[in-house]
Design an enzyme around this catalytic site. Structure first.
Site, short mmCIF file in Angstrom:
data_model
loop_
_atom_site.label_atom_id
_atom_site.label_comp_id
_atom_site.label_asym_id
_atom_site.label_seq_id
_atom_site.Cartn_x
_atom_site.Cartn_y
_atom_site.Cartn_z
N ASP A 6 22.05 -34.59 46.63
CA ASP A 6 22.90 -33.59 46.00
C ASP A 6 22.01 -32.43 45.56
O ASP A 6 21.38 -32.46 44.51
CB ASP A 6 23.61 -34.22 44.79
CG ASP A 6 24.56 -33.24 44.10
OD1 ASP A 6 24.44 -32.02 44.34
OD2 ASP A 6 25.41 -33.69 43.31
N LYS A 9 27.21 -23.86 45.04
CA LYS A 9 26.77 -22.87 44.05
C LYS A 9 26.12 -21.65 44.70
O LYS A 9 26.80 -20.73 45.10
CB LYS A 9 25.88 -23.53 43.01
CG LYS A 9 26.64 -24.59 42.20
CD LYS A 9 25.94 -24.96 40.93
CE LYS A 9 26.67 -26.10 40.21
NZ LYS A 9 28.00 -25.72 39.71
N PHE A 16 24.97 -36.27 37.46
CA PHE A 16 26.12 -35.37 37.36
C PHE A 16 26.41 -34.84 38.75
O PHE A 16 25.63 -34.07 39.31
CB PHE A 16 25.90 -34.20 36.41
CG PHE A 16 27.11 -33.32 36.30
CD1 PHE A 16 28.15 -33.65 35.44
CD2 PHE A 16 27.24 -32.19 37.09
CE1 PHE A 16 29.29 -32.86 35.36
CE2 PHE A 16 28.38 -31.39 37.02
CZ PHE A 16 29.41 -31.72 36.15
#
Length: 783
Positions: free
Chosen positions: A611, A640, A526
């Site tokens: 990532d 984030k 994801f």
């Protein structure tokens, strides 16, 4: 950067040159094989202190003879050396540079790897040469001429080093030198003052004990108190009594706070290291106080307390055994390097200019709290009729796109690990906005940074420079150990940017034919929801109905290194990997897998793109999840938590070879690196630089794992730092049902897929709050 594969048994040559001692040592498997220390102390005595240029010249003269002598004493030849470790900081810049240059020369001539280490970690490691490996947890008191720090220690080679307290001004050893000079005892002051104190009464004069927080230190006031006492004294000075009383005051504070740190944190081992650790009174008082509290005291032999090469070889040996990455060719000295880990690889382009980050931080102003206007109409600081959750939910449903399926909770406030809904119900937050709220809701430092910047400048085109962007870029580059940063806004933008960079790098640097570049990805990934990204997703809900897709991606099973090797071809430019797959259910790859991926990329001239948007910035107990295996990717993708739970900001961080494929006009973002986001992110980087958040996540993660173990109705629990995936047993409630029940009981968590509950609390959560959450989860599973 290459990575260690030497393992145990490697002979490590250690070089120390941070001050006036030229130290060389050889260590293998924690055993000291030989050492030599040459000091230039006599050259500095007439100046009353260390002269950096004199120290550097002495290192130049002594280095080769010291290495030769250490080898002779060990019975080894240069060809027996497997790695070279060197102090990269902190210390005198000119002196450090000589040692680093020598270490590079030896490493290059011998064809062995180089490792840069932190000087203070070396002092701690010195104890292991006398007493063996450190326990799983210990408190360290490093006390020397330039440093006084109280530390929480774990695995010195793998875990962050957490500062419990530091000196606010003079270091203890520095105070010894100044008081000795005041009393006419000569230089170096520590040994001279201690010798004078042998004939004195430690209770003769009650000098003050400074109180600087629970674990902090201050010795400047004590030094001044001695000076005032001497000025006021009539007749001959009672030098021995002054020396003994001063020494007692220093040792009293050091040992009291060190023992308190042990008892407060439930730690049963205290390690005292550094030059002042050779002080007899300090050792005796520490031994008595530790015995009184059932604490094991570890102090190196006096010869290993002062600066020496053996301690650098010792910590280097630990790092080699742990598979730490080798130093880059441009390893530089960092004279003021903070202690956050044993490994220290500063590079010239990454060090901040004086005042950049700290200056930004110092200019933060406290904004006053104004009236809170209604978010709906702005008319009042009181909530109006639109505060009922049903009304607000109806508004969302009527005017919003239906691309989310939230739990039936309408949140209005948050603080720390807790949130409150519009009707006053409080919930423990176990999701932290998928790690975006790592530092808790409305962390005071981050809110202050945001408020201060809101009063100055919030947005400017990248057609102009701003005073916040440079400090942010340099700070993040330093944290990552990379050369350059491309700021963006969302995680998906960072991924898209990395894909562009990898393809352009492949065409311009690797020679892949234009339009043929391929990137290997993994099943269960994801990386976001743009059309490019969902085109290589293995989740039908993400990609069905949104094609056509452009291709260029090859998916392989996560954790299968053979499949990865088979997928790489001549046109492969990158491997894009989540070090931990969060959306898949906190799936942790097999041990050694990330290292194997790194080796595969190196062998095939392929970029490794990590990532770390969810896993990075302390969530896994390390700055990056890749750090768990001492793996450094070619590109970090961050987001984030970088925005502190306040603003969206993401980043691609890489070395120049990759980042410089972008030229003016080839990529950009209107809001990327905007002043408001940069100000908040600069503070985030500063908070992470201490290592305390990483260590906290690691410690709390152990508590969480223990609390989750043995839950009924659960098939498997996976924990990585303060991050967990709980797979529910077949035949029981679905993950969605469990999360809805938990919300009614005051706990917010989120399902991922049908049978996994994902847990990611803010890092400010307490062990007691973790226990409370587990108890609620247990009830929710049971129904």
């Amino acid at each position: 950067m290459e990575h260690g594969a030497l393992g145990r048994g490697a002979v490590v040559l250690g070089i120390e040159s941070s001050c006036d001692e030229t130290g060389v040592g050889l260590v293998a498997d924690g055993k000291l094989l030989g050492e030599c220390t040459a000091t230039s102390m006599d050259r500095h005595a007439r100046f009353g202190g260390i002269v950096p240029e004199v120290a550097a010249r002495a290192h130049l003269e002594s280095m080769v003879p010291a290495v030769r002598t250490a080898l002779e004493r060990s019975g080894l030849d240069k060809s027996d050396v497997d790695a070279v470790a060197v102090t990269a900081g902190p210390g005198l810049s000119t002196a450090l540079t000589v040692g680093i240059a020598a270490a590079k020369a030896y490493a290059l001539a011998l064809g062995v790897p180089l490792i840069g280490v932190h000087h203070l970690a070396g002092h701690v490691a010195a104890d292991t040469l006398d007493h063996g490996p450190l326990p799983e947890r210990s408190v360290g008191l490093v006390v020397s001429g330039g440093h006084t720090s109280l530390l929480m220690l774990g695995d010195l080679a793998r875990d962050p080093i957490v500062h419990l307290g530091d000196t606010a001004d003079d270091a203890a050893g520095e105070a010894f030198d100044k008081v000795a000079r005041l009393l006419g005892l000569g230089y170096p002051g520590g040994p001279a003052l201690s010798k004078a104190a042998l004939d004195g009464d430690p209770a003769a004069i009650r000098f003050p004990r400074a109180v600087v927080g629970k674990y902090g230190f201050s010795f400047s006031g004590l030094k001044s108190a001695v000076a005032r006492w001497v000025e006021a004294a009539a007749g001959p000075l009672p030098v021995a009594d002054i020396a003994a009383s001063f020494q007692e005051a220093v040792c009293d504070v050091l040992t009291a706070k060190a023992v308190a740190a042990c008892t407060d944190h439930g730690v049963d081992t205290l390690v005292i290291a550094g030059g002042v650790a050779a002080n007899r009174r300090l050792r005796d008082l520490a031994e008595a106080r530790c015995a009184e509290h059932g604490i094991t005291l570890r102090v190196p032999a006096p010869r290993l307390c002062t600066d020496n090469g053996a301690m650098i070889a010792a910590v280097g040996s630990m790092l080699v055994a742990a598979g730490a990455p080798w130093a880059p060719p441009d390893l530089a000295a960092d004279s003021s390097a903070p202690l956050t880990a044993a490994l220290l690889h500063p590079r010239p382009a990454q060090r901040l200019q004086p005042g950049s980050k700290d200056s930004t931080r110092n200019h933060i102003r406290n904004a006053s709290n104004g009236n809170r206007a209604c978010a709906y109409c702005g008319s009042s600081n009181e909530r109006e009729s639109m505060n009922r959750s049903s009304d607000l939910t109806a508004l969302e449903d009527r005017f919003g796109a239906h691309n989310y399926h939230p739990l039936p909770v309408v949140l209005a406030e948050g603080e720390g690990a807790w949130v409150t809904d519009t009707e006053g119900n409080r919930y423990l937050d176990w999701l932290a906005a998928y790690s975006a709220v790592n530092f808790g809701h409305r962390h005071p430092r981050l809110v202050a940074a945001a408020k201060a910047q809101l009063d100055r400048l919030t947005l400017a085109s990248r057609a102009f420079h701003t005073d916040t962007l440079g400090p942010f870029l340099s700070g993040l580059a330093e944290l990552c150990g990379k050369d350059a940063v491309m700021p963006m806004n969302t995680g998906a933008e960072a991924v898209e940017t990395a894909i562009k960079a990898a393809r352009k790098w492949g065409y311009t640097r690797k020679g892949v034919p234009d339009g043929k570049a391929r990137i290997v990805v993994f099943d269960g990934n994801f990386h976001g929801r743009t059309t490019t990204i969902v085109g290589f997703s293995s989740d039908p809900g993400s990609y069905e109905g949104f094609g056509p897709y452009d291709g260029g991606f090859d998916a392989v099973p996560y954790g299968d290194i053979e499949a990865l090797n088979a997928a790489i071809g001549p046109d492969t430019v990158a491997v894009l990997i989540e070090p931990v797959q969060g959306e898949a259910g906190v799936v942790v790859p097999p041990a050694g897998y990330l290292r194997a991926v790194r080796e595969t990329c190196d062998a095939n001239d392929v970029l490794m793109i990590a990532d770390e948007i969810q896993s990075g910035l302390a969530r896994t107990g390390h700055t990056f999840a890749c750090d768990r295996e001492h793996v450094v990717p070619d590109l970090y993708l961050l987001g984030k938590a970088l925005g502190g739970g306040i603003v969206p900001i993401s980043a691609v961080v890489a070395d120049r070879e990759v980042m410089d494929v972008f030229t003016p006009g080839t990529h950009g973002s209107t809001f990327g690196g905007n002043p408001l986001a940069a100000a908040v992110a600069t503070e985030v980087v500063a908070m992470l630089a201490t290592g305390e958040w990483q260590a906290r996540a690691l410690e709390l993660g152990k508590h969480l794992e223990g609390a989750l173990t043995g839950l009924e109705g659960v098939d498997e629990v996976r924990v990585c730092g303060l991050w967990a995936g709980v797979d529910l047993a077949e035949g029981g409630p679905s993950a969605r049902e469990v999360c809805e029940r938990a919300a009614r009981l005051g706990l917010l968590c989120k399902e991922t897929h049908d049978r996994t509950v994902r847990i990611a609390p803010p890092l400010v959560i307490t062990p007691e709050e973790i226990d409370r959450g587990v108890a609620i989860l247990k009830r929710a599973i049971a129904g």
